[in-house]
Motif scaffolding. Structure first.
Motif, mmCIF file in Angstrom:
data_model
loop_
_atom_site.group_PDB
_atom_site.id
_atom_site.type_symbol
_atom_site.label_atom_id
_atom_site.label_comp_id
_atom_site.label_asym_id
_atom_site.label_seq_id
_atom_site.Cartn_x
_atom_site.Cartn_y
_atom_site.Cartn_z
ATOM 1 N N ALA A 172 0.705 -1.265 -0.119
ATOM 2 C CA ALA A 172 0.036 0.043 0.035
ATOM 3 C C ALA A 172 0.860 1.304 -0.087
ATOM 4 O O ALA A 172 0.718 2.150 -0.485
ATOM 5 C CB ALA A 172 -0.953 0.089 1.241
ATOM 6 N N ALA A 173 1.972 1.116 0.765
ATOM 7 C CA ALA A 173 3.039 2.370 0.712
ATOM 8 C C ALA A 173 3.621 2.833 -0.749
ATOM 9 O O ALA A 173 3.514 3.945 -0.885
ATOM 10 C CB ALA A 173 3.874 2.147 1.772
ATOM 11 N N ARG A 175 2.225 1.715 -3.571
ATOM 12 C CA ARG A 175 1.064 2.147 -4.383
ATOM 13 C C ARG A 175 0.907 3.737 -4.321
ATOM 14 O O ARG A 175 0.559 4.570 -5.253
ATOM 15 C CB ARG A 175 -0.036 1.291 -4.074
ATOM 16 N N GLU A 176 0.467 3.919 -3.159
ATOM 17 C CA GLU A 176 0.385 5.365 -2.697
ATOM 18 C C GLU A 176 1.304 6.385 -2.998
ATOM 19 O O GLU A 176 0.753 7.470 -3.408
ATOM 20 C CB GLU A 176 -0.233 5.551 -1.388
ATOM 21 N N ALA A 177 2.565 6.011 -2.806
ATOM 22 C CA ALA A 177 3.420 6.924 -3.144
ATOM 23 C C ALA A 177 3.231 7.102 -4.845
ATOM 24 O O ALA A 177 3.503 8.375 -5.154
ATOM 25 C CB ALA A 177 4.876 6.384 -2.780
ATOM 26 N N ARG A 220 0.634 6.695 -6.798
ATOM 27 C CA ARG A 220 -0.418 7.599 -6.944
ATOM 28 C C ARG A 220 -0.312 8.937 -6.458
ATOM 29 O O ARG A 220 -0.972 10.117 -7.119
ATOM 30 C CB ARG A 220 -1.792 7.029 -6.235
ATOM 31 N N GLY A 221 0.209 9.173 -5.513
ATOM 32 C CA GLY A 221 0.650 10.707 -4.935
ATOM 33 C C GLY A 221 1.283 11.558 -5.878
ATOM 34 O O GLY A 221 1.725 12.599 -5.179
ATOM 35 N N VAL A 236 2.681 -4.399 -6.392
ATOM 36 C CA VAL A 236 1.838 -3.548 -7.060
ATOM 37 C C VAL A 236 1.825 -3.768 -8.510
ATOM 38 O O VAL A 236 0.508 -3.694 -9.088
ATOM 39 C CB VAL A 236 2.651 -2.359 -6.703
ATOM 40 N N VAL A 267 -0.214 2.568 -12.680
ATOM 41 C CA VAL A 267 -0.779 2.775 -11.158
ATOM 42 C C VAL A 267 -1.566 3.740 -11.381
ATOM 43 O O VAL A 267 -2.836 3.746 -10.615
ATOM 44 C CB VAL A 267 0.164 3.130 -10.257
ATOM 45 N N ARG A 268 -1.532 4.648 -12.075
ATOM 46 C CA ARG A 268 -2.483 5.822 -12.215
ATOM 47 C C ARG A 268 -3.402 5.845 -13.427
ATOM 48 O O ARG A 268 -4.088 6.737 -13.585
ATOM 49 C CB ARG A 268 -1.567 7.056 -12.483
ATOM 50 N N VAL A 318 10.884 5.285 0.452
ATOM 51 C CA VAL A 318 9.201 5.298 0.746
ATOM 52 C C VAL A 318 9.116 4.266 1.986
ATOM 53 O O VAL A 318 8.348 4.500 3.153
ATOM 54 C CB VAL A 318 8.308 4.838 -0.100
#
Length: 315
Positions: free
Chosen positions: A23-24, A26-28, A30-31, A115, A272-273, A297
């Protein structure tokens, strides 16, 4: 001088169960993290291996990993890859923590692969073939099982005893597991290559049309775990195009031979995006070389989840 606190392997593993690590990462992405923005890895040859220096900056933290690669270490009962991660405050560049990088590397490599697998593999993919029986093979088994309903595992390894031990460990986690051969690629939904091989491990002509392959064993331009047949038949996803064209021998070989257009390489962040769709009618290959942003990350996540992080940053 500020002496950073040590966060050992146990602290890393407590803070980063595989779903949290996945999750970390993936979210990085996406962020807005841009894998291409960081400096290239420095590789320094030494008599018995390599020294790797991997700096990065993202999200309020900076850091650098010093890793060593010693091919002869397994015969000595030592890890092939060792090192330490120095995490810094992003604003003041004050050292915050010295993180065990053996466990960090094992988790982050597999988390990045997961991911990719979650985006590329068929939703019902359950038959996994693993080349290799070392730490990355074990980490990838956990990572792939976190995102797909794997219930059948086949392992192929040079060391028969280690391959059997891997299969027994997998069976102990509730899956059907056995030692196999490269021919088992023909029935696999997922193939993980986590070896030190410098030449291809299997014949890409055997791959199922909807199979997903992950290759993580090499960051050198003259080494390749998968063949040109696999690469050219697949949608190829990489962490970053320029990095892959500099370090990923699996990709560099077909490009130099004129078999693969480098412009067709797809960046993981784009997938991912949702910016690039992946055709379902052909194999998918994720080629990873490991990048500094991944360590940062997850080192930041370890620090933030530790008591030390709570005391310093109030997180």
């Amino acid at each position: 001088m500020t002496v950073p606190a040590a966060l050992d392997a146990a602290a890393v593993e407590r803070a980063l169960p595989m779903p949290v690590a996945i999750a970390a990462i993936r979210e990085a992405l996406r962020g807005g993290l841009d894998p291409a923005a960081g400096p290239a890895r420095s590789v320094v040859p030494v008599p018995h291996g390599q020294l790797l220096l991997m700096p990065a900056y993202w999200g309020g933290y900076a850091g650098v990993k010093l890793a060593t690669v010693a091919p002869g270490n397994p015969e000595r009962g030592l890890p092939r890859i060792q090192g330490a991660y120095l995490l810094l405050d992003g604003e003041t560049l004050t050292p915050l923590a010295l993180v065990d990088s053996v466990s960090l590397t094992a988790i982050r490599t597999a988390a990045v692969s997961a991911v990719a697998v979650d985006l590329l593999a068929e939703p019902d993919a359950r038959r996994l073939l693993v080349f290799g029986s070392g730490p990355q093979a074990h980490s990838h088994l956990a990572a792939v099982r976190a995102v797909r309903p794997v219930d059948e595992v086949v392992v192929v390894g040079r060391d028969e005893g280690r391959a059997r031990a891997f299969a027994e460990a997998a069976a102990g986690e509730g899956v059907t597991a056995r030692v196999g051969t490269a021919a088992d690629v023909a029935s696999a939904d997922l193939v993980v290559c986590a070896t030190t091989a410098r030449t291809p491990l299997f014949d890409g002509a055997l791959l199922r049309s909807r199979a997903t392959v992950v290759a993580v064993g090499s960051h050198e331009p003259d080494a390749a775990e998968v063949d040109a047949t696999t690469v050219c038949a697949s949608t190829v996803v990489v962490e970053d195009r320029s990095t892959a064209l500099r370090e990923a021998g699996d990709v560099i070989g077909p490009v130099q031979a004129g078999l693969l257009d480098p412009d067709t390489l797809v960046g993981l962040a784009e997938v991912v995006r949702g910016a690039v769709p992946v055709p379902p009618s052909r194999p998918r290959l994720f080629k990873s070389v490991g990048m500094a942003w991944q360590d940062l990350v997850l080192a930041a996540a370890v620090f933030a989840g530790s008591r030390l992080g709570e005391e310093i940053h109030g997180v």
